[in-house]
Write a protein that holds these residues in place. Structure first.
Motif, short mmCIF file in Angstrom:
data_model
loop_
_atom_site.label_atom_id
_atom_site.label_comp_id
_atom_site.label_asym_id
_atom_site.label_seq_id
_atom_site.Cartn_x
_atom_site.Cartn_y
_atom_site.Cartn_z
N SER A 258 9.43 -17.05 -6.97
CA SER A 258 10.06 -15.73 -6.96
C SER A 258 9.96 -15.04 -8.33
O SER A 258 9.65 -13.84 -8.41
N LYS A 259 10.18 -15.78 -9.41
CA LYS A 259 10.10 -15.16 -10.73
C LYS A 259 8.67 -14.77 -11.08
O LYS A 259 8.44 -13.71 -11.70
N GLU A 260 7.70 -15.55 -10.68
CA GLU A 260 6.29 -15.20 -10.93
C GLU A 260 5.91 -13.91 -10.21
O GLU A 260 5.23 -13.04 -10.77
N PHE A 261 6.37 -13.77 -8.99
CA PHE A 261 6.05 -12.55 -8.22
C PHE A 261 6.74 -11.34 -8.83
O PHE A 261 6.14 -10.25 -8.91
N VAL A 262 7.97 -11.50 -9.26
CA VAL A 262 8.69 -10.38 -9.88
C VAL A 262 8.00 -9.98 -11.18
O VAL A 262 7.93 -8.79 -11.53
N ASN A 263 7.50 -10.94 -11.92
CA ASN A 263 6.76 -10.61 -13.15
C ASN A 263 5.51 -9.79 -12.86
O ASN A 263 5.17 -8.87 -13.62
N ILE A 264 4.82 -10.12 -11.78
CA ILE A 264 3.62 -9.36 -11.42
C ILE A 264 3.97 -7.92 -11.08
O ILE A 264 3.31 -6.97 -11.51
N LEU A 265 5.05 -7.73 -10.29
CA LEU A 265 5.46 -6.36 -9.94
C LEU A 265 5.89 -5.58 -11.17
O LEU A 265 5.63 -4.38 -11.28
N MET A 266 6.55 -6.26 -12.07
CA MET A 266 6.96 -5.58 -13.30
C MET A 266 5.76 -5.21 -14.15
O MET A 266 5.75 -4.17 -14.82
N HIS A 267 4.73 -6.06 -14.14
CA HIS A 267 3.52 -5.76 -14.90
C HIS A 267 2.83 -4.51 -14.37
O HIS A 267 2.29 -3.71 -15.17
N TYR A 268 2.86 -4.32 -13.06
CA TYR A 268 2.24 -3.14 -12.46
C TYR A 268 3.21 -1.96 -12.36
O TYR A 268 2.88 -0.96 -11.70
N LEU B 64 2.13 -13.80 -2.12
CA LEU B 64 1.79 -12.39 -1.99
C LEU B 64 1.08 -11.89 -3.24
O LEU B 64 1.15 -12.51 -4.31
N SER B 65 0.42 -10.76 -3.09
CA SER B 65 -0.22 -10.07 -4.20
C SER B 65 0.06 -8.58 -4.09
O SER B 65 0.55 -8.10 -3.05
N VAL B 66 -0.27 -7.86 -5.12
CA VAL B 66 -0.08 -6.41 -5.10
C VAL B 66 -0.98 -5.77 -4.04
O VAL B 66 -0.62 -4.76 -3.43
N VAL B 67 -2.14 -6.37 -3.80
CA VAL B 67 -3.04 -5.84 -2.77
C VAL B 67 -2.38 -5.93 -1.39
O VAL B 67 -2.51 -5.02 -0.56
N ASP B 68 -1.66 -7.03 -1.14
CA ASP B 68 -0.95 -7.15 0.14
C ASP B 68 0.09 -6.05 0.31
O ASP B 68 0.24 -5.47 1.40
N LEU B 69 0.80 -5.76 -0.74
CA LEU B 69 1.81 -4.71 -0.67
C LEU B 69 1.18 -3.34 -0.46
O LEU B 69 1.70 -2.51 0.29
N LYS B 70 0.07 -3.09 -1.12
CA LYS B 70 -0.61 -1.79 -0.92
C LYS B 70 -1.18 -1.67 0.48
O LYS B 70 -1.22 -0.57 1.05
N ASN B 71 -1.61 -2.77 1.04
CA ASN B 71 -2.09 -2.73 2.43
C ASN B 71 -0.95 -2.41 3.39
O ASN B 71 -1.14 -1.69 4.38
N LEU B 72 0.24 -2.94 3.11
CA LEU B 72 1.39 -2.60 3.95
C LEU B 72 1.76 -1.14 3.80
O LEU B 72 2.13 -0.48 4.78
N ALA B 73 1.67 -0.61 2.58
CA ALA B 73 2.01 0.79 2.36
C ALA B 73 0.93 1.74 2.85
O ALA B 73 1.19 2.92 3.03
N ALA B 74 -0.28 1.22 3.08
CA ALA B 74 -1.40 2.09 3.47
C ALA B 74 -1.49 2.27 4.98
O ALA B 74 -2.21 3.15 5.43
N VAL B 75 -0.81 1.45 5.77
CA VAL B 75 -0.90 1.60 7.22
C VAL B 75 -0.23 2.88 7.64
O VAL B 75 0.57 3.46 6.90
N GLU B 76 -0.56 3.32 8.86
CA GLU B 76 -0.05 4.60 9.32
C GLU B 76 1.47 4.53 9.47
O GLU B 76 2.03 3.55 9.93
N THR B 77 2.14 5.59 9.05
CA THR B 77 3.59 5.70 9.15
C THR B 77 3.93 7.06 9.73
O THR B 77 3.06 7.88 10.02
N ALA B 78 5.23 7.29 9.90
CA ALA B 78 5.68 8.54 10.51
C ALA B 78 5.36 9.75 9.64
O ALA B 78 5.32 10.88 10.13
N GLU B 79 5.13 9.55 8.33
CA GLU B 79 4.87 10.69 7.47
C GLU B 79 3.49 11.29 7.69
O GLU B 79 3.23 12.42 7.33
#
Length: 380
Positions: free
Chosen positions: A219-229, A335-350
């Motif tokens: 968990s701390k490693e992943f939080v560090n990655i998000l903070m880096h980006y 997880l990686s930042v690419v996985d999160l961007k893929n989740l944010a890139a899928v079609e949404t109501a907006e």
């Protein structure tokens, strides 16, 4: 007076008509109608009917009452059609295609035209602009579900209440203490009593927990990655703010999170999405660009109700029970930042109308010759 007028008028008596059929030289049958009208005289207070007048020979055939009624009905039908049916016949043909004006490119709620930097504006409109919302227990730190059950059982024993069964304890998982006591357990409706029992329940839990907090693996490693980006992060919990801030300080991760949402900040806990919606507002993000990290189906339900993506961490539930989440992992470092961007890139109501698509079912034509089974008549 009306009777006297009817008596002295020809309209007061019904004509007596009789008809005869005669045959002329050409053997064609003709009908003749003779009408007789009675003659009346008014003498003093009595009305005397005179003998009928001489018969009047009528050459034309009068219209019968049935034919007159039919003509009246026909007139009514035509008048109804003239009123209801338009004359221009400009009907709209239903082609099954939405005729709403399409704006292209579609409106993006993440866009901010006031930004002077075009790269920042493009990042907001693309999948690079996202926020992360973490649950505290079971996601960032280790969680012991047995302590939750023991705290409720100890509180019920102190209050003289019946111990809640297992399915009730599972139902109140993730709720605020006040919400569980008043709405599910129904131990009291008095606000002061509800607050007292909720506070006492938290004291029992903290005593059983002992103030020892341990980060989950990865968990701390992943939080560090998000903070880096430079991805904004928030932490939510149904614990009291004082308890939550003390635990975050003991772990040493207070500088990672931009927002902290505790029990005092919301009225209801899960599965209500209030916590996550409030965290997104504090992060100044639209819900469609927020990703929730939780460890239960209540979290998945609340995140989806808030129009957010959800990553489920299989800490206390097996992976197959968390299939409703958008992504399931055992530890956050998978997880990686690419996985999160893929989740944010899928079609949404907006990016669209937000209306659910209809699924067409295939019609059943009956069993075919290849699949139908033959029935032996000798069997019966």
């Amino acid at each position: 007076m009306v009777e006297s007028m009817a008596a002295t008028s020809l309209l007061g008596h019904r004509p007596f008509c009789s008809g005869t059929s005669v045959t002329d030289v050409s053997n064609k049958r003709k009908s003749t109608y003779n009408c007789q009208l009675t003659k009346t005289e008014f003498l003093g207070r009595r009305v005397i009917a005179s003998p009928p007048l001489p018969r009047l020979k009528v050459d034309h055939v009068p219209v019968s009452s049935i034919k007159a009624l039919a003509m009246e009905l026909t007139k009514e039908v035509h008048s109804y059609k003239e009123e209801r049916i338009p004359r221009n016949w400009n009907y709209q043909i239903d082609t099954g295609i939405n005729e709403k004006p399409v704006v292209w490119p579609p409106e993006n709620k993440a866009d901010n035209p006031s930004l002077q930097n075009p790269l920042l504006r493009q990042e907001r409109m693309g999948c690079g602009w996202l926020g992360a919302i973490f649950e505290w227990e079971g996601v960032l730190i280790e969680d012991n579900p047995d302590l939750e059950k023991q705290a409720w059982l100890a509180l019920s024993q102190e209050e003289g209440k019946s111990p809640p069964p297992a399915f009730i304890l599972k139902r109140i998982e993730g709720m605020k203490n006040e919400q569980a006591i008043s709405e599910v357990l129904c131990w009291s409706r008095d606000p002061s009593q509800v607050r007292r029992m909720a506070s006492r329940r938290e004291e029992i839990y903290q005593a059983l927990q002992g103030g020892i907090y341990r980060l989950r693996a990865g968990s701390k490693e992943f939080v560090n990655i998000l903070m880096h980006y430079k991805i904004p992060m928030a932490v939510v919990s149904t614990r009291a703010r004082k308890t939550l801030e003390t635990a975050i300080g003991a772990i040493g991760v207070e500088e990672y999170f931009n927002v902290i949402v505790a029990a005092e900040d919301v009225h209801r806990g899960k599965p209500d999405p209030e916590m996550f919606v409030y965290a997104a507002q504090l992060l100044k993000f639209i819900p469609e660009r927020c990703i929730v990290f939780g460890n239960s189906n209540q979290t998945v339900e609340a995140a989806h109700d808030a129009r957010m993506k959800c990553v489920a961490v299989a800490s206390k539930h097996p992976v197959y029970e968390l299939g409703a989440a958008d992504l399931v992992v055992r530890h956050l470092d998978e997880l990686s930042v690419v996985d999160l961007k893929n989740l944010a890139a899928v079609e949404t109501a907006e990016f669209g109308s937000g209306e659910p698509e209809l699924e067409l079912e295939e019609e059943y034509d009956g069993p075919t010759s290849s699949t139908s089974a033959a029935v032996d008549d000798n069997f019966w």
